[in-house]
Design a protein around this motif. Structure first.
Motif, short mmCIF file in Angstrom:
data_model
loop_
_atom_site.label_atom_id
_atom_site.label_comp_id
_atom_site.label_asym_id
_atom_site.label_seq_id
_atom_site.Cartn_x
_atom_site.Cartn_y
_atom_site.Cartn_z
N GLY A 160 -46.35 -32.58 66.39
CA GLY A 160 -46.66 -33.68 67.29
C GLY A 160 -47.82 -34.54 66.85
N LEU A 161 -47.95 -34.74 65.52
CA LEU A 161 -49.04 -35.53 64.97
C LEU A 161 -48.49 -36.75 64.23
CD1 LEU A 161 -50.98 -32.53 63.36
CD2 LEU A 161 -51.25 -33.43 65.68
N ARG A 162 -49.39 -37.61 63.75
CA ARG A 162 -48.99 -38.75 62.92
C ARG A 162 -49.92 -38.82 61.71
NH1 ARG A 162 -49.10 -44.14 66.16
NH2 ARG A 162 -47.95 -44.88 64.34
N GLN A 163 -49.33 -38.88 60.53
CA GLN A 163 -50.16 -39.07 59.34
C GLN A 163 -50.22 -40.56 59.01
OE1 GLN A 163 -48.91 -37.55 55.54
NE2 GLN A 163 -46.84 -38.35 55.70
N ILE A 164 -51.40 -41.02 58.66
CA ILE A 164 -51.61 -42.40 58.23
C ILE A 164 -51.78 -42.37 56.72
CG2 ILE A 164 -53.00 -44.48 58.51
CD1 ILE A 164 -51.65 -43.48 61.08
N ALA A 165 -50.88 -43.00 55.97
CA ALA A 165 -50.87 -42.90 54.52
C ALA A 165 -51.43 -44.15 53.85
CB ALA A 165 -49.45 -42.64 54.02
N ILE A 166 -52.17 -43.94 52.78
CA ILE A 166 -52.71 -45.04 51.98
C ILE A 166 -51.72 -45.43 50.89
CG2 ILE A 166 -54.53 -45.70 50.36
CD1 ILE A 166 -56.40 -43.86 51.96
N GLU A 167 -51.28 -44.44 50.15
CA GLU A 167 -50.35 -44.69 49.05
C GLU A 167 -48.99 -45.11 49.59
OE1 GLU A 167 -49.83 -41.99 45.26
OE2 GLU A 167 -48.44 -41.37 46.82
N ARG A 168 -48.31 -46.00 48.87
CA ARG A 168 -46.96 -46.37 49.27
C ARG A 168 -46.06 -46.39 48.04
NH1 ARG A 168 -46.68 -52.76 50.89
NH2 ARG A 168 -46.70 -53.63 48.80
N GLU A 169 -44.91 -45.75 48.18
CA GLU A 169 -43.93 -45.67 47.10
C GLU A 169 -44.54 -45.14 45.81
OE1 GLU A 169 -42.52 -49.70 47.01
OE2 GLU A 169 -41.07 -49.34 48.60
N GLY A 170 -45.49 -44.19 45.95
CA GLY A 170 -46.12 -43.59 44.79
C GLY A 170 -47.14 -44.46 44.09
N LYS A 171 -47.50 -45.58 44.70
CA LYS A 171 -48.43 -46.51 44.07
C LYS A 171 -49.62 -46.78 44.99
CE LYS A 171 -44.58 -48.88 41.77
NZ LYS A 171 -43.86 -50.17 41.62
N LYS A 172 -50.76 -47.10 44.37
CA LYS A 172 -51.93 -47.45 45.17
C LYS A 172 -51.69 -48.79 45.86
CE LYS A 172 -54.43 -49.50 41.25
NZ LYS A 172 -55.64 -49.40 40.40
N PRO A 173 -52.33 -49.03 46.99
CA PRO A 173 -52.10 -50.27 47.74
C PRO A 173 -52.59 -51.50 47.00
CG PRO A 173 -53.94 -49.04 48.68
CD PRO A 173 -53.29 -48.14 47.67
N ARG A 174 -51.93 -52.61 47.24
CA ARG A 174 -52.36 -53.88 46.67
C ARG A 174 -53.67 -54.30 47.32
NH1 ARG A 174 -46.99 -57.16 48.02
NH2 ARG A 174 -47.52 -56.13 50.00
N PRO A 175 -54.45 -55.18 46.66
CA PRO A 175 -55.76 -55.58 47.21
C PRO A 175 -55.69 -56.07 48.65
CG PRO A 175 -55.58 -56.32 44.95
CD PRO A 175 -54.24 -55.74 45.31
N LYS A 176 -54.69 -56.91 48.99
CA LYS A 176 -54.63 -57.42 50.36
C LYS A 176 -54.28 -56.30 51.35
CE LYS A 176 -49.79 -59.00 50.39
NZ LYS A 176 -48.91 -60.17 50.67
N ASP A 177 -53.45 -55.35 50.90
CA ASP A 177 -53.12 -54.21 51.76
C ASP A 177 -54.33 -53.29 51.93
OD1 ASP A 177 -50.51 -55.07 52.11
OD2 ASP A 177 -49.77 -53.94 50.38
N LEU A 178 -55.11 -53.17 50.86
CA LEU A 178 -56.30 -52.32 50.91
C LEU A 178 -57.29 -52.84 51.95
CD1 LEU A 178 -57.71 -49.89 49.69
CD2 LEU A 178 -58.68 -51.39 47.95
N GLN A 179 -57.46 -54.14 52.02
CA GLN A 179 -58.36 -54.72 53.01
C GLN A 179 -57.86 -54.46 54.43
OE1 GLN A 179 -61.39 -56.03 52.48
NE2 GLN A 179 -61.06 -55.40 50.36
N SER A 180 -56.55 -54.61 54.62
CA SER A 180 -55.97 -54.34 55.94
C SER A 180 -56.15 -52.88 56.32
CB SER A 180 -54.48 -54.69 55.94
OG SER A 180 -54.28 -56.06 55.69
N LEU A 181 -55.97 -52.01 55.34
CA LEU A 181 -56.10 -50.57 55.57
C LEU A 181 -57.53 -50.20 55.95
CD1 LEU A 181 -54.65 -47.83 55.44
CD2 LEU A 181 -55.33 -47.70 53.05
#
Length: 241
Positions: A160-181
């Protein structure tokens, strides 16, 4: 027994050693779980050793795409199936059943021993599951924890939990996604960031520093499976937001 991806190896990038390849000639049965290593190498194994019986341990388990097991505060296209079913004790019992059936098919003379060991293992897994359920007895599906690699989706769904993930599709987030994260993590109040030892901590360190969080190692591939899951559960409970 031959383990093709040894402890400490990354199942996304590991390349088997020549000695491992040669040892496959003695194998009758090969258990698969759906990690990238198998996509790259399984066909080569079968080409060299066509008599090996392949037995997926995820047979009968409803697997879901990676993005279905991890919330991410940016758009993610449909990805590969999440292979981390061993991190959910109830699913681990189904995996053990698949292993048992494979062993009975290829080595039936030890039927009594295999079935006795399966019964003992199942009992131990049930006990572990009850301990973890007790830790998260008050979880309502909204309690969240942050990870770099989305390995803990089935674990989160089970309890009953939720994981919040940084990595997507095995790749580090793009700069704009990193700022949103980073903005999302600050607003959510995350103070812990879980990272597995098989990946670089460069990006996690940047995020942890930006949001004032502590990096904690959470290994989905630790060999002491049951104790590792219990330790992970206790650490995750402390980190919930």
């Amino acid at each position: 027994m031959l383990v093709m991806v040894p402890p400490g190896g990354n199942p996304a990038t590991y390349e088997p050693k020549p000695r491992q390849m040669a040892s496959l000639s003695k194998c009758k049965l090969y258990f698969t779980i759906g990690v990238p290593f198998e996509s790259a190498w399984l066909s080569r194994f079968l080409s060299a050793h066509p008599r090996i019986l392949i037995r997926p341990v995820y047979t009968g388990i409803e697997r879901v795409p990676m993005e279905s097991t991890a919330y991410q505060p940016f758009t993610v296209k449909r990805s590969a199936m999440d292979p981390h079913i061993w991190l959910s004790p109830p699913l681990a019992i189904l995996q053990a059943r698949n292993v048992l059936e494979g062993l009975l098919q290829t080595d039936p003379k030890y039927k009594d021993m295999y079935e006795a060991n399966f019964k003992k293992l199942t009992s131990n897994i049930v006990d572990l599951d009850l301990k973890i359920r007790d830790l998260f007895a008050n979880a309502d599906g909204k309690n969240r924890f942050m990870v770099y690699h989305p390995a803990w989706g089935y674990f989160a769904r089970t309890y009953g939990l939720r994981q919040i993930a940084i990595e997507r599709e095995g790749k580090k987030p793009r700069p704009k996604d990193l700022q949103s994260l980073i903005q999302f993590a600050k607003e959510s109040g995350f103070k812990h960031l879980f990272v597995q030892p098989q990946v670089s901590t460069q990006v996690p360190q940047v995020i942890a520093k930006a949001i004032g969080a502590q990096i904690i190692i959470l290994d989905p591939l630790a060999p002491d499976w049951d104790q590792n899951l219990l330790r992970a559960a206790k650490n995750i409970k402390k980190a919930l937001r």
